[in-house]
Scaffold this active site. Sequence first.
Site, PDB file in Angstrom:
ATOM      1  CB  THR A 173      -1.122  36.923  21.125  1.00 39.19           C
ATOM      2  OG1 THR A 173      -2.199  36.450  21.968  1.00 39.19           O
ATOM      3  CG2 THR A 173      -0.007  35.727  21.796  1.00 39.19           C
ATOM      4  CE  LYS A 205      -2.353  35.334  24.898  1.00 39.39           C
ATOM      5  NZ  LYS A 205      -2.863  34.337  23.946  1.00 39.39           N
ATOM      6  CB  THR A 241      -5.941  31.231  22.649  1.00 37.79           C
ATOM      7  OG1 THR A 241      -5.934  30.069  21.740  1.00 37.79           O
ATOM      8  CG2 THR A 241      -4.605  31.881  22.607  1.00 37.79           C
ATOM      9  CD  GLU A 277      -8.121  37.375  18.130  1.00 31.40           C
ATOM     10  OE1 GLU A 277      -7.042  37.059  18.281  1.00 31.40           O
ATOM     11  OE2 GLU A 277      -9.130  36.549  17.614  1.00 31.40           O
ATOM     12  CB  SER A 292      -0.379  37.693   6.289  1.00 28.00           C
ATOM     13  OG  SER A 292      -1.748  38.185   6.731  1.00 28.00           O
TER      14      SER A 292
END
EC number: 2.3.1.35
Length: 408
Positions: free
Chosen positions: A158, A184, A195, A281, A408
């Site tokens: 992702t 992942k 996650t 991230e 978005s």
Amino acid sequence: MTTKTIAMKSISYKNIASPKGFQATGIHCGLKHKKKDLALLVSDVPASVAGVFTTNAIKAAPLLITKDVVYETGKMQAIIVNAGNANACTGKQGMADAYTMQQLTADKLGIDPSLIGVASTGVIGELMKMEPVTTGIQNLEPVDELEGAIDFSLAIMTTDTVTKNTTYSTTINGKEVIIAGTAKGSGMIEPNMATMLGFITTDANIESNHLQDALKAITDVTFNAITVDGDTSTNDMVIVMANGMAQNNTLTPEHPDWENFLQTLHTVSQDLAKMIAKDGEGATKLIEVEVKGAITDIEARKIAKTVVGSPLVKTAIFGNDANWGRIIAAVGYSGATIDPNAITILLGTTKVVENGEPVPFSEDDLIIYLKQPEVKIFVDIHQGNGQGTAWGCDLTYDYVQINATYRS
């Protein structure tokens, strides 16, 4: 884990299909705009299976199906994985769609659906687009080559910036046994589980109950010892499939080569866990916190994970700031038994606290150290023999940007 030296070696072509009798692939089916988003992992024969799953009370439909396969069937021959949609909080339709993915994969492979796991990752609360998934499953052609394994690892990503793969071999009954893994995970990482999707394959011969016990113990000190942002997701799992095609004598804790298997599985799991933490991230650094001297190993891991999960510690490391006050504060609120006057802290090899008091150090030298891609924090509690390690990453401006615009 034991510290006995074992026969184990890393395999350079890190490949989820390296163990005998496994095949993999990944394609773009249309759930994402351009990137690969549908993956399949298959064993030539039904494999013993073990799994660990998210502790979030809200669990995605695919996870519930896979949990049933692991705990009720005890065998798995394939798992279908999609990225781009978590199929979580999607009600009865979401469950029906997950079952459809399971059945379509079974039909494609000509095996019983009870041997098929399902895993999904992506946005929560959106119904799965089943038309591209249906067509995509028909187009999946797994192979036992490196290309198929790479495609698999790409198709489960992702917000990951890199694929995460590792492979080792060991010796059991004089036979080569291979254990390989791919995963992942980049954000919303606070396992018990996070996650994160992890898939481990091995050609070892082992029954599901012993495999489950091994995975559970190893998970506590690997996958459950990482954190990125303190959030726990709805979809996360680690699955181990062992198809027995190495033809070793059945592994049990009494087997003379049990430690070879256990430590190799531990190394694969730890590699994947650290890769996930490092690829948090927006992250620029892997942070490792090692704690010793706690009352128990559990308390040591609690302290380590509290320190590495502290937003203030994470931002200090991002800013190359040797602010050890944030570290000792996190130790204090960890909930573990401590004596404030018996704590020692090192950043790398530089001692900054001894017996709870500051030690003079060179700020310039530590700034140079903290600019490295991997930063180690060592804490000694001096209360007992417990020890533990946790991994995480720094907290950066990019983390905020990525998560502010995720949909978005």
